[in-house]
Scaffold this motif. Sequence first.
Motif, PDB file in Angstrom:
ATOM      1  N   LEU A  40       0.852  -1.181   0.000  1.00 58.31           N
ATOM      2  CA  LEU A  40       0.000   0.000   0.000  1.00 58.31           C
ATOM      3  C   LEU A  40       0.891   1.235   0.000  1.00 58.31           C
ATOM      4  O   LEU A  40       1.927   1.256   0.666  1.00 58.31           O
ATOM      5  N   THR A  81     -10.207   1.780  -5.143  1.00 58.74           N
ATOM      6  CA  THR A  81      -9.425   2.337  -4.041  1.00 58.74           C
ATOM      7  C   THR A  81      -8.389   1.361  -3.486  1.00 58.74           C
ATOM      8  O   THR A  81      -7.520   1.768  -2.709  1.00 58.74           O
ATOM      9  N   GLY A  82      -8.489   0.079  -3.841  1.00 54.31           N
ATOM     10  CA  GLY A  82      -7.487  -0.881  -3.386  1.00 54.31           C
ATOM     11  C   GLY A  82      -7.949  -1.756  -2.240  1.00 54.31           C
ATOM     12  O   GLY A  82      -7.145  -2.142  -1.378  1.00 54.31           O
ATOM     13  N   LYS A  83      -9.236  -2.117  -2.224  1.00 57.03           N
ATOM     14  CA  LYS A  83      -9.761  -2.923  -1.114  1.00 57.03           C
ATOM     15  C   LYS A  83      -9.095  -4.292  -1.038  1.00 57.03           C
ATOM     16  O   LYS A  83      -8.823  -4.796   0.050  1.00 57.03           O
ATOM     17  N   GLU A  84      -8.823  -4.909  -2.198  1.00 59.59           N
ATOM     18  CA  GLU A  84      -8.185  -6.228  -2.153  1.00 59.59           C
ATOM     19  C   GLU A  84      -6.747  -6.128  -1.660  1.00 59.59           C
ATOM     20  O   GLU A  84      -6.239  -7.048  -1.009  1.00 59.59           O
ATOM     21  N   LEU A  85      -6.054  -5.012  -1.936  1.00 59.45           N
ATOM     22  CA  LEU A  85      -4.694  -4.831  -1.418  1.00 59.45           C
ATOM     23  C   LEU A  85      -4.703  -4.796   0.110  1.00 59.45           C
ATOM     24  O   LEU A  85      -3.810  -5.356   0.755  1.00 59.45           O
ATOM     25  N   LEU A 142       2.244   7.650  -5.437  1.00 66.35           N
ATOM     26  CA  LEU A 142       1.581   6.603  -6.214  1.00 66.35           C
ATOM     27  C   LEU A 142       1.999   6.661  -7.677  1.00 66.35           C
ATOM     28  O   LEU A 142       2.277   5.625  -8.298  1.00 66.35           O
ATOM     29  N   VAL A 187      -7.463   4.956  -7.430  1.00 68.63           N
ATOM     30  CA  VAL A 187      -6.072   4.537  -7.650  1.00 68.63           C
ATOM     31  C   VAL A 187      -5.945   3.733  -8.939  1.00 68.63           C
ATOM     32  O   VAL A 187      -4.952   3.833  -9.647  1.00 68.63           O
ATOM     33  N   ARG A 188      -6.970   2.937  -9.258  1.00 73.81           N
ATOM     34  CA  ARG A 188      -6.919   2.145 -10.493  1.00 73.81           C
ATOM     35  C   ARG A 188      -6.822   3.050 -11.721  1.00 73.81           C
ATOM     36  O   ARG A 188      -6.093   2.762 -12.663  1.00 73.81           O
ATOM     37  N   GLU A 232      -3.247   4.366 -11.934  1.00 68.47           N
ATOM     38  CA  GLU A 232      -2.326   3.338 -12.418  1.00 68.47           C
ATOM     39  C   GLU A 232      -2.454   3.156 -13.929  1.00 68.47           C
ATOM     40  O   GLU A 232      -1.448   3.082 -14.648  1.00 68.47           O
TER      41      GLU A 232
END
Length: 485
Positions: free
Chosen positions: A141, A173-177, A322, A357-358, A361
């Motif tokens: 993260l 937002t990166g929930k799986e991270l 990021l 965030v996706r 990226e």
Amino acid sequence: MTPPTVLIADDDRSIRTVLTQALGRSGYQVRSTSNAATLWRWVEDGEGDLVITDVVMPDENGLDLIPRIKRVRPDLRVVVMSAQSTLITAVKAAQRGAFEYLPKPFDLKELLAVVGRALAAPAPEPVAAETPREAEERLPLIGRSPAMQEIYRTIARLTTADLTVMINGESGTGKELVARALHDYGRRRGGPFIAINMAAIPRELIESELFGHERGAFTGAMNRNVGRFEQANGGTLFLDEIGDMPPEAQTRLLRVLQEGEFTTVGGRQPVRANVRIIAATHRDLRAAIRAGAFREDLFYRLNVVPIRLPPLRERTEDVPDLARHFLERARADGLPTKSLDAGAMEALRAWRWPGNVRELENLMRRLAALCPDEVITAETVRAELAEAEPMALPGAPAAVAEGPEPLSAAVERHIRAFLAAHRDGMAPSDIYDRVLAEVERPLIQLTLAATRGNQIKAAAMLGLNRNTLRKKIRDLDIPVVRGIA
């Protein structure tokens, strides 16, 4: 009665001065030093009731000092402070036995509250010696914003717990991270991490996917199928987009959480579920509960430790880190080396990032692949962002709000973000039906809730024939609110 003594180790004179003054005014005795060697001598001599130490010092890393302190004085609490405000630092501090981790700069009131808790906390129970796997020097993260620091601290506190966690945040937002970090640094890190997205599986197959099925359980079930719960045995099961779980599966999941066992579809023998559950959603589950679309008892079983992952627009100070991280990952994947000038960074920070965030990226990878110049400028960034949302360029005058945002504008914004996040050609082939269902389902649910389940009144409010409404309720698998049919 002699007041407690706080030992401070930090090579920054100004921090030592501020902490000494603040703690002294609060009634504590204070001894401060600029190096780890002096701090260690005080600890060995039995001095101090609490240690506050920096991580980076001229003679030794403060984190390396914690296990030594714990061996000679296991009751002595250690508070770690660091300008290296990363998840790795927070996790290492927790793994090595720190009472608390505070990222710099910190609020003095918060530090004083931590000192009070540390001195008042009961002595820890003796535990068998164990050497935890150290957090690897990688960054699952990214971000130094206050919001991300709180998430790091929460993850660090959970490294020795096995609690159920609910992660809430917008798409991208990166929930799986976060879920993977909870697994990788937690007690079940030696077991499997299994992820399943409720929104990506046909509703009629979710129970089979989760719990498995026996041969002959339904038409086409030619063999026994092992479900995700069995696959995740001894590890973590990540239930993404839990808000899309149908009612029948919700009931079965609740039983697993209550009883610790489940049966396969078509099976009779219970199977023990040795699994940690981490759930995630972008939906407001409390609103779904009020609409009758999500079980309240299941929500409270899942929401033991809630984590809110902020959208990127709420932590734009993290955008430069990021962006550089994603450009470095693109270079590692074989794309040309690129960098961003100051103007480009400002353009990125000014963007609203509807895809979070996706979206950032994807933009960095696209610029790394297509930008002809080694240094990416603000003009290049704005040109790329203009293609994604031409009416919201950084620096453009904002529209004057006149009442609530039109529904069409909200739908348009979400569709733009969805398409921007799938420019790689991996978008599903049923976007039209998905969008219609996303609008129809909450519209009908909330109307039924407003009429307390009276379908005649709901049909009238919606301008639909009653039979049409019933068909939509059935097709969209909407739970019927108890009331007048």
